[in-house]
Design a protein around this motif. Structure first.
Motif: not given
Length: 118
Positions: A69-80
């Motif tokens: 899977m491709i993990w996509l995180g948004l924000g510091p430390e990928g919180r979302a």
């Protein structure tokens, strides 16, 4: 899509071969790639300074190897964050590429100066 468990590391896995800890009835383990971090500068009035992270992850149990899977995180430390299938990630990349091309190919160009990241 799944297949019988395979304990070998894919070439993108950041860990040494043999890192998986799989127990017959356990929750499984993961292969992870290195993270790619895209810093996004502050745009006054639009967004604070933030970042987007991407990585590859693959869940493995004692009996099953799940698709990467491709993990996509948004924000510091990928919180979302969200994990996308390869087909979903491909569709997202194509949609982003089409949107950017539509703006760049519009009569008169983008209509605004291009700004390099700060």
């Amino acid at each position: 899509m799944t297949r019988d468990a395979d304990r070998s590391c894919p070439p993108w896995c950041k860990y040494a071969s043999g890192h998986l800890h799989l127990e017959p009835e356990g929750p499984g383990d993961y292969h992870y790639s290195e993270f790619t971090v895209l810093p996004l500068p502050q745009l006054p009035g639009l967004r604070e300074r933030t970042e987007i992270q991407t990585a590859i992850e693959q869940h493995i149990t004692a009996t099953t190897t799940h698709q990467p899977m491709i993990w996509l995180g948004l924000g510091p430390e990928g919180r979302a964050s969200e994990a996308l299938t390869l087909d979903e990630a491909t569709a997202l990349a194509a949609a982003l590429t089409r949107a950017v091309a539509r703006v760049h190919n519009a009569p008169g160009g983008p209509g605004l100066e291009r700004h390099d990241p700060v």
